[in-house]
Design an enzyme around this catalytic site. Structure first.
Site, PDB file in Angstrom:
ATOM      1  N   HIS A 207       0.809  -1.236   0.000  1.00 58.23           N
ATOM      2  CA  HIS A 207       0.000   0.000   0.000  1.00 58.23           C
ATOM      3  C   HIS A 207       0.835   1.274   0.000  1.00 58.23           C
ATOM      4  O   HIS A 207       0.293   2.370  -0.171  1.00 58.23           O
ATOM      5  CB  HIS A 207      -1.029  -0.012   1.144  1.00 58.23           C
ATOM      6  CG  HIS A 207      -0.482   0.225   2.515  1.00 58.23           C
ATOM      7  ND1 HIS A 207      -0.522   1.449   3.118  1.00 58.23           N
ATOM      8  CD2 HIS A 207       0.093  -0.612   3.409  1.00 58.23           C
ATOM      9  CE1 HIS A 207      -0.002   1.360   4.335  1.00 58.23           C
ATOM     10  NE2 HIS A 207       0.390   0.116   4.529  1.00 58.23           N
ATOM     11  N   CYS A 333       0.220   5.651  12.617  1.00 59.85           N
ATOM     12  CA  CYS A 333      -0.351   4.914  13.748  1.00 59.85           C
ATOM     13  C   CYS A 333      -0.143   5.638  15.065  1.00 59.85           C
ATOM     14  O   CYS A 333      -0.792   5.325  16.045  1.00 59.85           O
ATOM     15  CB  CYS A 333       0.217   3.503  13.808  1.00 59.85           C
ATOM     16  SG  CYS A 333       1.881   3.378  13.218  1.00 59.85           S
TER      17      CYS A 333
END
Ligand code: PLP
Length: 388
Positions: A207, A333
């Site tokens: 990705h 994250c």
């Protein structure tokens, strides 16, 4: 939305989604089945292995498909440590740096908790590990009953800073060490091969290169044995159990094909935009560019500010989002956690400067208008925050 957060993830290429959709519409068979549908799925998987092998200059048997960069890093480190423990009853020593992604740091902490010796290598002001530092650390550890493992990333996801991986791997080899590199940010963006880097394991993720989320790969060189993390099937030469996600593999294959096809052109394009971005950001009052001009992956520019104590990175990013520009303050994250970046802290930046940092990251789909809009949005938000 103007998207300048390509280190977090990238827009899937239309060719990728097309090929995945076409494949899914035509065949849903399990690659382990004997019938024709199964055979077709197997061929699609083999094509993905072949393409990755071509990109890395290795044989397809050295590639294991995973669920992404996080799993690849976990597999490299825990798989190697568990294999040592199983074979020799001992944990290997692990050498890494505090600037690594959490997908390396947390498996390492887990292994330290299991009893492995962990050495955190000092980084310089740019976050780079020098071969001399690694040499000294390996000399201090001395002869080990099991080969130590060194895990150092190719390019840092927050700053783009490149480690001299080939030189570091040569040092590790001279000490009989196993070398893993997290190349999630560089694979498909700058040219390298596994033999050229001289490493034993390489983590990759689809990705980050306009492929689908949920698939990545680990290159495992000859002479390195890993214990599977996922037991339960003979798939992928007994290295990762579970029915293979063929549609995702088809998407990854296409993303790598496109990355190889456009390699030179994309790099030149991103380099040009990178220079434009750096020039525009440098002209902003109080801006301090963290990413060095040399020795960094083109397309990532991290910037902080001399009046950082008065600014809040999270606020800047929300402000820019309201202006229609997506950027980030480091690892995706950790955003939202209000913690200053562990990478910038390890490089010696103050907590204020680390907290105020903004990361711009480009892709081959970025255009000059995006860069211009990003610079203007930051100027507007800074004006609002500073009350100018
Ligand atoms: N390693 C680095 C350097 C990354 O930038 C990322 C993604 O942010 C990862 C690992 C994790 O990859 P994935 O999102 O594919 O699990």
């Amino acid at each position: 939305m103007i998207y300048l957060d390509n280190s977090a993830t990238t827009r899937p290429a239309p060719e990728v989604t097309d090929r995945m959709n076409r494949y899914a519409a035509e065949n849903f068979a399990n690659a382990g089945s004997v019938h024709r549908g199964g055979q077709r799925a197997r061929v699609a998987l083999e094509d993905a292995h072949d393409r990755l092998a071509q990109a890395l200059g290795c044989e397809p048997k050295h590639i294991v498909l995973t669920s992404g960069g996080t799993e690849s890093n976990n597999f490299a480190l825990k798989g190697y440590a568990f294999a040592c423990r199983k074979k020799h009853g001992l944990w290997p020593a692990i050498l890494t740096a505090r600037t690594e992604h959490h997908a390396v740091l947390q498996p390492v902490e887990f292994l330290a908790w299991q009893g492995a010796q962990v050495v955190y290598l000092d980084v310089d002001g740019h976050g780079r590990v020098s071969p001399d530092v690694l040499e000294a650390a390996l000399q201090t550890i001395g002869d080990c009953a099991v080969r130590p493992v060194v895990s150092l990333m190719h390019a840092n996801n927050e700053t783009g800073v490149l480690n001299p991986i080939a030189d570091l791997a040569a040092v590790a080899r001279a000490h009989n060490g196993v070398f893993h590199t997290d190349a999630v940010q560089t694979f498909g963006k700058i040219p390298f091969t596994a033999p050229g880097l001289g490493v034993d394991m390489i983590s990759m993720s689809a990705h980050k290169i306009h492929g689908p989320k949920g698939i990545g790969a680990l290159y495992i060189g000859s002479g390195v044995e890993l214990e599977p993390l996922i037991h339960g099937g003979a798939q992928q030469r007994n290295r990762r159990g579970g029915t293979e996600p063929v549609e995702l593999a088809v998407g990854f294959d296409e993303a790598v094909r496109l990355a190889l096809e456009h390699a030179g052109q994309s790099r030149a394009h991103i380099q040009q935009l990178d220079a434009m971005l750096r020039a525009g950001l440098s002209a902003i009052q109080g801006a301090e560019i963290v990413t060095p001009a040399q020795g960094a992956l083109p397309g990532i520019v991290n910037v902080t500010f001399s009046d950082a104590a008065q600014l809040d990175g999270e606020g800047l990013i929300v402000g820019m989002d309201l202006q229609g520009v997506a950027v980030s303050n480091g690892a995706a994250c950790t955003s939202g956690s209000q913690q200053p970046s562990h990478v910038l802290a390890a490089m010696g930046l103050s907590a204020e400067r680390a907290r105020a940092a903004v990361r711009f990251s480009l892709s081959r789909y970025s255009v000059p208008e995006d860069v211009q809009a990003g610079i203007e949005a930051l100027q507007t938000v800074l004006k609002q925050v500073r009350g100018d």
